[in-house]
Design an enzyme around this catalytic site. Structure first.
Site: not given
Ligand SMILES: *Cc1c(COP(=O)(O)O)cnc(C)c1O
Length: 384
Positions: A73-74, A153, A181, A203, A242, A328
């Site tokens: 998500a980042t 989160n 989330q 994850h 890839t 985080c």
């Molecule tokens: C965990 C999280 C992210 C980051 O996601 P990653 O897949 O670990 O990079 C971004 N936004 C929210 C709201 C999250 O909870």
């Protein structure tokens, strides 16, 4: 050997479900091909990627071609925010987001400010929700993008996506949501909610780390996005590199399981959560952070008056693994920016616990944690 603490930190990450691991394994060895290769090894990997793309697309009511795989998500947030900024700056350089967003939205926004974009960081109400009237007032003719997370989160609150989407549509503005989330936990529908871009990750929903996706709308309107990674032109040119079939298959399996079990799991988690809150409520001077019901089923965030937050976490560490504020940004010692946005004092923001219940949380776990928290808070209060 010492017993492992009970894991109640499901907002930072979740264990990979064994069923997900089983689905992934053949793609490390037997079906190891590169999905781009034009031979049978490539084709079997490509077939698995295609099926996974369909599963993920279906879970949010989108088309498979609208799913762009990323490392999580980042990266999806960075691609959405910077990609839109770079593709649309001729139309305007104003972006609207919210003070309680994850740093993976806030930091790209600050970066865009350094390039000359203007960003409005909307406040939230005492429950952590965006007020539509405030959002509406923030919209300008040069606004190109609104980015509001689906589920927070830290406090788990669910923002009114459908209403925000309608407002964006009326004003001809793109709407991005960070749904890291939310996927697999609450229903998401990019059509009904008028979402143009959505960030996802595996994850947090019992899939592997290092894989996620960005939904990018192709019709009504077709969203343009400037690529942030250039190379072989994978993923419709939006994200080269890839493809990673074991992770992609695992992501899809995780989403498939979560969708199938969403309703029953929601009910179970809401039950466990109220049990925990009920247990904690025997303590005076506790404060629920976030809206009481419009939140993720597995989230509970509580501040405890009259205790030191660090001592509380330390005291609980042998029994339960959880976080105060946001995991985080836990490297920083500043109070949670989310709790501050709710109007909590520094003291109460420090003395907060974020309980993240999940698929493997049991009723005995909740009993034990409730008891440990009550005892620890009482002990700390009697000291001061
Ligand atoms: C965990 C999280 C992210 C980051 O996601 P990653 O897949 O670990 O990079 C971004 N936004 C929210 C709201 C999250 O909870």
């Amino acid at each position: 050997m010492e017993k492992s603490p009970i894991y109640l930190d499901c907002h930072s990450t979740t264990p990979v479900d064994q069923r997900v691991v089983d689905a992934m394994l053949p793609f490390f060895t037997e079906h190891f091909g590169n999905p781009s290769s034009l031979h049978s090894y490539g084709w079997s990997a490509e077939a698995a990627v295609k099926k996974s793309r369909e599963t993920i697309a279906q879970s949010i009511n989108s088309q498979p071609e609208e799913i762009v795989f990323t490392s999580g998500a980042t990266e999806a947030n960075n691609l959405a925010l910077k990609g839109v900024a770079e593709a649309y700056f001729n139309y305007g350089k104003h972006i609207i987001t919210v003070q309680t967003e994850h740093s993976a939205v806030l930091d790209p926004c600050r970066y865009l400010e350094s390039l000359g974009f203007e960003v409005t960081y909307l406040p939230v109400n005492g429950d952590g929700l965006v007020e539509l009237s405030i959002l509406e007032k923030a919209i300008r003719p040069e606004t190109i993008l609104v980015s509001v997370m689906a589920a927070n989160n830290e406090i788990g609150v669910l923002q009114p996506l459908k209403e925000i989407g309608a407002l964006c549509q009326d004003n001809d503005i793109l709407f991005h949501t960070d749904a890291a989330q939310a996927i697999g936990k609450v229903p998401l529908d990019v059509q009904a909610m008028n979402i143009h871009l959505m960030s996802m990750t595996a994850h947090k929903v019992y899939g592997p780390k290092g894989i996620g996706a960005l939904y990018v709308r192709r019709r009504q309107p077709r969203v343009n996005l400037a690529a942030q990674l250039h190379g072989g032109g994978h993923e419709r040119g939006m994200r080269s590199g890839t493809l990673y079939p074991p992770q992609i298959v695992g992501f899809a399996k995780a989403v498939e399981l979560a969708m199938a079990e969403m309703v029953s799991e929601r009910e179970r988690l809401v039950g466990l959560r109220s049990q925990l809150y009920h247990h904690l409520s025997q303590l005076p001077d506790i404060h629920l952070n976030g809206h009481p019901s419009q939140r993720l089923p597995g989230n509970l965030n509580v501040s405890f008056g009259g205790v030191d937050g660090q001592s509380l976490l330390l005291g609980l560490r042998p029994t339960v693994a959880l976080s105060s504020g946001s995991a985080c940004s836990s490297a920083s010692t500043a109070p949670s920016h989310v709790l501050k946005a709710l109007g909590r004092s520094d003291r109460l923001a420090y003395a907060s616990l974020r309980f993240g219940l999940g698929r493997f949380t049991t009723a005995p776990d909740i009993q034990q944690v409730g008891k440990a928290v009550v005892e620890t808070v009482e002990a700390l209060r009697s000291l001061s």
